[in-house]
Each structure stands twice: as structure tokens, then as C-alpha cells.
Design an enzyme around this catalytic site. Structure first.
Site, PDB file in Angstrom:
ATOM      1  N   HIS A 159       0.797  -1.236   0.000  1.00 56.95           N
ATOM      2  CA  HIS A 159       0.000   0.000   0.000  1.00 56.95           C
ATOM      3  C   HIS A 159       0.824   1.279   0.000  1.00 56.95           C
ATOM      4  CE1 HIS A 159       0.851  -0.366   4.325  1.00 56.95           C
ATOM      5  NE2 HIS A 159       0.593   0.930   4.418  1.00 56.95           N
TER       6      HIS A 159
HETATM    7  C1  UD1 Z   1      -2.473   5.366   5.723  1.00 57.33           C
HETATM    8  C2  UD1 Z   1      -1.207   5.963   6.330  1.00 57.33           C
HETATM    9  C3  UD1 Z   1      -0.072   4.964   6.191  1.00 57.33           C
HETATM   10  C4  UD1 Z   1      -0.452   3.624   6.805  1.00 57.33           C
HETATM   11  C5  UD1 Z   1      -1.756   3.138   6.205  1.00 57.33           C
HETATM   12  C6  UD1 Z   1      -2.192   1.895   6.937  1.00 57.33           C
HETATM   13  C7  UD1 Z   1      -0.892   8.399   6.168  1.00 57.33           C
HETATM   14  C8  UD1 Z   1      -0.179   9.468   5.465  1.00 57.33           C
HETATM   15  N1  UD1 Z   1      -0.810   7.167   5.612  1.00 57.33           N
HETATM   16  O1  UD1 Z   1      -2.234   5.153   4.345  1.00 57.33           O
HETATM   17  O2  UD1 Z   1       1.071   5.453   6.882  1.00 57.33           O
HETATM   18  O3  UD1 Z   1       0.578   2.707   6.543  1.00 57.33           O
HETATM   19  O4  UD1 Z   1      -2.771   4.152   6.373  1.00 57.33           O
HETATM   20  O5  UD1 Z   1      -3.090   1.155   6.199  1.00 57.33           O
HETATM   21  O6  UD1 Z   1      -1.504   8.639   7.167  1.00 57.33           O
HETATM   22  N2  UD1 Z   1      -9.584   4.149   1.633  1.00 57.33           N
HETATM   23  C9  UD1 Z   1     -10.760   3.469   1.587  1.00 57.33           C
HETATM   24  N3  UD1 Z   1     -11.337   3.086   2.757  1.00 57.33           N
HETATM   25  C10 UD1 Z   1     -10.793   3.350   3.961  1.00 57.33           C
HETATM   26  C11 UD1 Z   1      -9.585   4.050   3.998  1.00 57.33           C
HETATM   27  C12 UD1 Z   1      -8.990   4.446   2.832  1.00 57.33           C
HETATM   28  O7  UD1 Z   1     -11.292   3.203   0.506  1.00 57.33           O
HETATM   29  O8  UD1 Z   1     -11.374   2.948   5.000  1.00 57.33           O
HETATM   30  C13 UD1 Z   1      -8.937   4.540   0.360  1.00 57.33           C
HETATM   31  C14 UD1 Z   1      -9.334   5.933  -0.122  1.00 57.33           C
HETATM   32  O9  UD1 Z   1      -9.381   5.903  -1.517  1.00 57.33           O
HETATM   33  C15 UD1 Z   1      -8.141   6.769   0.320  1.00 57.33           C
HETATM   34  C16 UD1 Z   1      -6.988   5.794   0.180  1.00 57.33           C
HETATM   35  O10 UD1 Z   1      -7.527   4.520   0.530  1.00 57.33           O
HETATM   36  O11 UD1 Z   1      -7.976   7.905  -0.467  1.00 57.33           O
HETATM   37  C17 UD1 Z   1      -5.826   6.117   1.068  1.00 57.33           C
HETATM   38  O12 UD1 Z   1      -6.218   6.247   2.432  1.00 57.33           O
HETATM   39  P1  UD1 Z   1      -5.334   7.133   3.454  1.00 57.33           P
HETATM   40  O13 UD1 Z   1      -5.805   6.960   4.840  1.00 57.33           O
HETATM   41  O14 UD1 Z   1      -5.227   8.535   2.947  1.00 57.33           O
HETATM   42  O15 UD1 Z   1      -3.899   6.530   3.287  1.00 57.33           O
HETATM   43  P2  UD1 Z   1      -3.429   5.025   3.328  1.00 57.33           P
HETATM   44  O16 UD1 Z   1      -2.809   4.670   2.031  1.00 57.33           O
HETATM   45  O17 UD1 Z   1      -4.506   4.173   3.867  1.00 57.33           O
HETATM   46  N1  UDP Z   2      -3.374  -6.133   8.526  1.00 55.33           N
HETATM   47  C1  UDP Z   2      -4.609  -6.743   8.642  1.00 55.33           C
HETATM   48  N2  UDP Z   2      -5.307  -7.052   7.514  1.00 55.33           N
HETATM   49  C2  UDP Z   2      -4.804  -6.802   6.261  1.00 55.33           C
HETATM   50  C3  UDP Z   2      -3.533  -6.189   6.152  1.00 55.33           C
HETATM   51  C4  UDP Z   2      -2.854  -5.849   7.324  1.00 55.33           C
HETATM   52  O1  UDP Z   2      -5.076  -7.005   9.761  1.00 55.33           O
HETATM   53  O2  UDP Z   2      -5.498  -7.104   5.278  1.00 55.33           O
HETATM   54  C5  UDP Z   2      -2.649  -5.783   9.763  1.00 55.33           C
HETATM   55  C6  UDP Z   2      -1.225  -6.255   9.841  1.00 55.33           C
HETATM   56  O3  UDP Z   2      -1.143  -7.585  10.292  1.00 55.33           O
HETATM   57  C7  UDP Z   2      -0.647  -5.260  10.831  1.00 55.33           C
HETATM   58  C8  UDP Z   2      -1.361  -3.985  10.456  1.00 55.33           C
HETATM   59  O4  UDP Z   2      -2.544  -4.365   9.797  1.00 55.33           O
HETATM   60  O5  UDP Z   2      -1.033  -5.621  12.153  1.00 55.33           O
HETATM   61  C9  UDP Z   2      -0.475  -3.173   9.564  1.00 55.33           C
HETATM   62  O6  UDP Z   2      -1.208  -2.200   8.948  1.00 55.33           O
HETATM   63  P1  UDP Z   2      -0.780  -1.578   7.549  1.00 55.33           P
HETATM   64  O7  UDP Z   2       0.085  -2.506   6.794  1.00 55.33           O
HETATM   65  O8  UDP Z   2      -2.038  -1.119   6.924  1.00 55.33           O
HETATM   66  O9  UDP Z   2       0.022  -0.268   8.016  1.00 55.33           O
HETATM   67  P2  UDP Z   2       1.547   0.030   8.371  1.00 55.33           P
HETATM   68  O10 UDP Z   2       1.951  -0.877   9.459  1.00 55.33           O
HETATM   69  O11 UDP Z   2       2.351  -0.127   7.128  1.00 55.33           O
HETATM   70  O12 UDP Z   2       1.509   1.460   8.781  1.00 55.33           O
END
Ligand code: UD1
Ligand code: UDP
Length: 375
Positions: free
Chosen positions: A208
Site C-alpha cells: 500500500h
Molecule cells: C495510511 C497511512 C499509512 C499507513 C496506512 C495503513 C498516512 C499518510 N498514511 O495510508 O502510513 O501505513 O494508512 O493502512 O496517514 N480508503 C478506503 N477506505 C478506507 C480508507 C482508505 O477506501 O477505510 C482509500 C481511499 O481511496 C483513500 C486511500 O484509501 O484515499 C488512502 O487512504 P489514506 O488513509 O489517505 O492513506 P493510506 O494509504 O490508507
Molecule cells: N493487517 C490486517 N489485515 C490486512 C492487512 C494488514 O489485519 O489485510 C494488519 C497487519 O497484520 C498489521 C497492520 O494491519 O497488524 C499493519 O497495517 P498496515 O500494513 O495497513 O500499516 P503500516 O503498518 O504499514 O503502517
């Protein structure tokens, strides 16, 4: 002691669950604020259910947007909640936009509010300023009164930035508290078996990071690499909504064929999948840590890691950068050949299931007695 705990995104829920439990056990009043950065059931509520968490006391409902929009919306919505709750501590975790936004609001309150900011997972550094998380980490650490670190290397990073050592406490890794608390139920689940995949007979991938998924070239390269791995070993890929959206937008959904693509899975299923994988390929921060705690070989699909102990003391390795299919496949093979770490070999210091207790202890030790702000 009243403590306001902030969570906004998937990895936050996993980190705050043991902190909330430890606060309750210590007789403290814990107030949970969910910013709403993640909002889909599979990215949010599923974790509350799996981790047995009560619903948040306040939900800010900020949703998605640009970095500026999302950060600003959290700040505007968080301030009145903070003024209403008036906690002694605001605890923020990790490195997402919600973390920085709430730390900034809390740090700017005047003496009449008097709250202090504690940052859990302080001191991690990738050295890559292009990562939004790196900006969030550095600024949150600068704002925090108390910096709670997950690994010893973090102190070196903080010292190098001139952060006073008396603000720093080594507490270990709180995400691993949740892992140990849930491992038995995850092992009983056998999520891969339900897909017809035997334990040790598949690779698990998660993707991601914007650097891997936000351009057609990068996403094409990394999905191409996973397809090559899939030629020899089934690949399970629970797809983050960002990655799903980009694959569609770039017309790359065809590259998902041949992979076991899932919607994002809940924590228990994920832990079951990580635990049973031959190798994990990931750009996630938390998953690098979980594989190290479990001794499962991991290939990190990034240029660098802010979690170096997962390489020096754990089972993680970085794939050659820039990512190529050949580079990823050869890292995968090397990881597969190394196999799982034998049972009984300890993980990194402080990754022992008791980090949340140490966090609460640190909050108590520095609890305000005199009304003075900061250190
Ligand atoms: C965010 C965090 C990242 C973390 C990740 C965990 C920041 C800058 N990034 O990234 O550090 O590793 O979460 O997963 O805070 N979306 C959905 N449904 C949701 C949430 C998001 O569809 O419930 C989609 C939307 O299109 C959104 C995109 O995902 O624009 C990105 O979501 P966002 O929270 O901005 O960043 P992440 O890539 O999830
Ligand atoms: N995780 C989960 N389901 C998924 C992918 C990740 O439960 O489909 C869990 C994963 O095991 C870890 C946490 O989410 O505990 C990590 O989140 P993510 O990778 O979204 O964020 P990051 O750690 O990179 O910020």
C-alpha cells in the site's frame, strides 16, 4: 489519571488496544478518539470486533482526502474534543496523518488545558523525506513531551536530532502485545486452510505504500514480481483499498489474475495468514514487525526500513531496489531457503507482550503533580 488515546487508521487500532486495556487495569480513565481516517468496515470496525474493543468515545468522521485536507480536518474536529475532555495525557501512536494532526493540536494548547503529548513508536526513521510517514514521525517526535520507543536504535535517531534524552523512554513494541494476545485464536482460525492452502505452502503479500502503488510503472513492476513468485508458490494478497483503487485506475487489474486476491482481512485472519506463510512479501511497517516476532521470513518491498531491528535481529530482508521481478524472486527464494526461525530464539528486546504496561507506567511516573507543562 485521564488519558485521551487517538486512533485513526488500521495499524493504530492494533496499537491502542493493549494500551487501553493497560490503562483500565491501572484504574485510569481512558478516552478513545477515532479520527475516521480509515472508515470501511474492513479497515476499522473489523479490528474493534477482533480485538474486543468498545466503540470509540468520540468519532471525528474525517474520511479520505489530500494530506492537507485530511490533516486539517482532523485538527479542526479534534480541538473541541480535547477541550471538552481535558486529559492529562494525549497518547498518539505510529506515523499516520491522524498522529501528527492530534499531536499538533495538543501541543499548542495553553496552560489552562495543560495536557501533554506522549508518542508511542517514537524515534523510527527511514531517512526518506518523500515518505509522508517520515514527515509525520519527525514532527510528532518534535512535538511530544514523552517519546516512547519500540527498539533501542530509536534513541540514536532521537539523539541525532537533538531531542533531550529525559523525554525518551524505551518501552518495547506494543503491536507485539496484540500479536501475543491473539496468537492462540489466530492459530485456531487457519485462514489459509479455508482457501485450500496448507500451512507453509503459500506466500502472503501486502502492498500500500504510495512509492509502490501510486504510479503505473511502480505498481506494474511489483505486481509483475508477485506473479513471478506465484509461478512457483501460491500468493495470497489481501488488497488495501488504495492499491485496489490504483490498479483499477491504471488498468492493471489483469495483473492480479493468478494471485489469491482478498479484500482487506481482519486482524485474526491476518495473523493466521502471516503465521502460516512460507514467506511474507510486504511494504507494511507492522507486518515487518509481526514476521520478526513470529520468526517468519519476510521480504520487504521498499528501498529502506525504519525498523532495522527486523533485519539485524529478525527475519526481514530488503528486496534489491529499484524493485524488479528477478530481484524480488531471488529475495523470495533466499527467504524461503532460510526458512522459519527455530522456536525458542528470542525476538528483539521489549517485544514481549508487556509494552503497554511499560507505557502506562511511564505515563504514571511523569504524571503531573505541580501543574507545570512539559519537562
Ligand atoms: C495510511 C497511512 C499509512 C499507513 C496506512 C495503513 C498516512 C499518510 N498514511 O495510508 O502510513 O501505513 O494508512 O493502512 O496517514 N480508503 C478506503 N477506505 C478506507 C480508507 C482508505 O477506501 O477505510 C482509500 C481511499 O481511496 C483513500 C486511500 O484509501 O484515499 C488512502 O487512504 P489514506 O488513509 O489517505 O492513506 P493510506 O494509504 O490508507
Ligand atoms: N493487517 C490486517 N489485515 C490486512 C492487512 C494488514 O489485519 O489485510 C494488519 C497487519 O497484520 C498489521 C497492520 O494491519 O497488524 C499493519 O497495517 P498496515 O500494513 O495497513 O500499516 P503500516 O503498518 O504499514 O503502517
Amino acid at each position: 489519571m485521564r488519558v485521551l488515546v487517538v486512533a485513526g487508521a488500521r495499524p493504530n487500532f492494533i496499537k491502542v488496544a493493549p494500551i487501553l486495556r493497560a490503562l483500565h487495569a491501572a484504574g485510569d480513565e481512558a478516552v478513545l478518539v477515532h479520527t475516521g481516517q480509515h472508515y470501511d468496515d474492513r479497515m476499522s470496525d473489523a479490528f474493534f470486533r477482533d480485538l474486543g474493543m468498545a466503540p470509540a468515545d468520540f468519532h471525528l468522521g474525517v474520511g479520505s482526502g489530500s494530506h492537507a485536507e485530511q490533516t486539517a480536518r482532523v485538527m479542526v474536529a479534534f480541538e473541541p474534543v480535547l477541550l471538552q475532555v481535558r486529559p492529562e495525557w494525549v497518547v498518539v501512536v505510529g506515523d499516520v496523518n491522524s498522529t501528527l494532526a492530534c499531536a499538533l493540536v495538543a501541543a499548542k494548547q495553553d496552560e489552562s488545558v495543560g495536557c501533554r503529548v506522549a508518542h508511542v513508536e517514537a524515534g523510527l526513521r527511514s531517512g526518506d523525506w518523500r515518505m509522508p510517514e517520515e514527515v509525520n514521525r519527525v514532527l510528532t517526535d518534535r512535538l511530544a513531551d514523552l517519546l516512547l520507543t519500540p527498539s533501542r536504535d530509536a534513541l540514536h535517531n532521537l539523539r541525532a536530532e537533538g531531542i533531550a534524552e529525559e523525554r525518551v523512554r524505551f518501552v518495547g513494541n506494543v503491536m507485539i502485545d496484540t500479536l501475543f494476545a491473539q496468537l492462540e485464536s489466530a492459530r485456531a482460525r487457519d485462514a489459509a486452510g479455508a482457501m485450500g492452502l496448507p500451512r507453509g505452502g503459500y506466500a502472503l503479500a501486502t502492498l500500500h505504500r504510495p512509492s509502490n502503488v501510486d504510479s503505473p510503472d511502480a505498481l506494474g513492476a511489483v505486481l509483475g514480481a508477485l506473479r513471478q513468485v506465484a509461478a512457483s508458490t501460491p500468493v495470497v494478497l489481501p488488497l488495501h483499498p488504495r492499491t485496489r483503487a490504483r490498479a483499477r485506475e491504471f488498468g492493471l487489474e489483469g495483473l492480479l489474475e493468478g494471485l489469491h486476491v482478498l479484500e482487506p482481512v481482519g486482524y485474526t485472519d491476518m495473523l493466521s495468514l502471516v503465521d502460516g506463510a512460507a514467506v511474507v512479501l510486504t511494504d507494511s511497517g507492522g507486518v515487518q514487525e509481526e514476521t520478526t516476532a513470529l520468526g517468519v521470513p519476510c521480504v520487504t518491498l521498499r528501498e529502506q526500513t525504519e525498523r532495522p531491528v527486523t533485519v539485524t535481529e529478525g527475519t526481514n530482508r530488503l528486496a534489491p531496489w529499484p524493485l524488479t521481478a528477478d530481484g524480488v524472486v531471488s529475495s523470495f527464494r533466499a527467504a524461503q531457503a532460510r526458512g522459519r526461525r527455530p522456536d525458542g530464539v528470542p525476538g528483539p528486546e521489549g517485544w514481549d507482550g508487556a509494552a503497554a504496561e511499560r507505557i502506562v507506567h511511564a505515563l504514571h511516573a511523569l504524571a503531573r503533580t505541580d501543574g507545570a507543562a512539559g519537562f
